[in-house]
Write a protein that holds these residues in place. Structure first.
Motif, PDB file in Angstrom:
ATOM      1  N   VAL A 167      28.240  40.354  46.651  1.00  0.00           N
ATOM      2  CA  VAL A 167      29.323  40.516  47.887  1.00  0.00           C
ATOM      3  C   VAL A 167      30.534  40.581  47.131  1.00  0.00           C
ATOM      4  N   ALA A 168      30.670  39.424  46.068  1.00  0.00           N
ATOM      5  CA  ALA A 168      31.897  39.390  45.237  1.00  0.00           C
ATOM      6  C   ALA A 168      31.440  39.006  43.688  1.00  0.00           C
ATOM      7  N   GLY A 169      32.351  39.302  42.833  1.00  0.00           N
ATOM      8  CA  GLY A 169      31.902  38.945  41.463  1.00  0.00           C
ATOM      9  C   GLY A 169      30.988  39.497  40.555  1.00  0.00           C
ATOM     10  N   GLU A 170      30.805  39.274  39.491  1.00  0.00           N
ATOM     11  CA  GLU A 170      29.908  39.716  38.515  1.00  0.00           C
ATOM     12  C   GLU A 170      28.665  38.936  38.556  1.00  0.00           C
ATOM     13  N   SER A 171      27.490  39.727  38.484  1.00  0.00           N
ATOM     14  CA  SER A 171      26.275  38.899  38.443  1.00  0.00           C
ATOM     15  C   SER A 171      25.231  39.870  38.248  1.00  0.00           C
ATOM     16  N   LEU A 172      24.025  39.424  38.089  1.00  0.00           N
ATOM     17  CA  LEU A 172      22.667  40.245  37.591  1.00  0.00           C
ATOM     18  C   LEU A 172      22.549  41.066  38.864  1.00  0.00           C
ATOM     19  N   TYR A 173      22.917  40.622  40.051  1.00  0.00           N
ATOM     20  CA  TYR A 173      22.489  41.437  41.278  1.00  0.00           C
ATOM     21  C   TYR A 173      23.649  42.711  41.255  1.00  0.00           C
TER      22      TYR A 173
END
Length: 170
Positions: free
Chosen positions: A76-82
Motif C-alpha cells: 500500500v505504501a513505502g518500500e518493502s520486499l513486497y
C-alpha cells in the motif's frame, strides 16, 4: 545444511487486487474463506528492509487451500520486499514460509552461514516475528516465522475441518 525442516506452513503471493485474487484462489484452489487484515504497518522501530529501518504498509488476506495457508499481499505504501517484487516482476508467488521449532536457532544458523536477511519484522504486541531471505537459484523468498500461542490459536481456528497446521498439537 538445512536451515528449516518440516512442512511449509504458508505460500504467499503479491497481488494488485485482493478481491480479484481472492476470487481466483476460490475458484481454482477452493479457498472458501478469507480473513482480511488491512493496513498492516511495519514501523522503523521494529522492522528493517535491506538493512535499513523500514516504514511501509500492506493489506493482507489469509485463507486455506485444504491444510495449506495462503496469503495474498498488496503493498500500500513505502518500500518493502513486497513492493519491490511487484514493481520488478508483477503479481506472483512471493514466498514460502516455515515455522521452525526453534526460531532463534534457525536465525543464528542463517547468520552463521552469511545469509543476508532481506526483511525483518517484529510485532511483539501481536505475537509474531518474521525474517525473509532469498530463495537463491530456486527463486522467490523464504520466510521464517515465530508465532506465539495466541497467533497459532487464531490460525488453527481458520483451518478447514479435516486439516491442521504443521506444528505439534498442544
Amino acid at each position: 545444511m538445512s536451515m528449516v525442516s518440516g512442512p511449509i506452513f504458508q505460500m504467499a503471493w503479491v497481488v494488485e487486487d485482493l478481491d480479484a485474487a481472492e476470487r481466483e484462489f476460490g475458484e481454482r484452489y477452493g479457498v472458501a474463506n478469507w480473513v482480511r487484515i488491512p493496513g498492516i504497518h511495519f514501523a522503523p522501530q521494529t522492522c528493517r528492509f535491506r538493512g535499513a529501518p523500514a516504514d511501509f504498509t500492506i493489506d493482507s488476506a489469509l485463507g486455506y487451500a485444504g491444510g495449506q495457508q495462503v496469503e495474498l499481499i498488496v503493498p500500500v505504501a513505502g518500500e518493502s520486499l513486497y513492493s519491490e517484487t511487484l514493481a520488478q516482476s508483477g503479481p506472483g508467488l512471493h514466498h514460502c514460509a516455515w515455522v521452525p521449532a526453534d526460531f532463534d536457532a534457525a536465525l543464528a544458523e542463517l547468520r552463521a552461514a552469511g545469509t543476508e536477511i532481506l526483511q525483518h519484522g517484529d510485532f511483539p504486541e501481536v505475537g509474531m516475528e518474521s525474517v525473509y531471505y532469498s530463495g537463491g537459484p530456486l527463486g522467490s523468498y523464504v520466510e521464517l516465522l515465530r508465532l506465539q500461542p495466541q497467533v497459532r490459536a487464531m490460525f488453527d481456528g481458520m483451518v478447514p475441518a479435516g486439516f491442521r497446521n504443521p506444528w505439534p498439537a498442544g
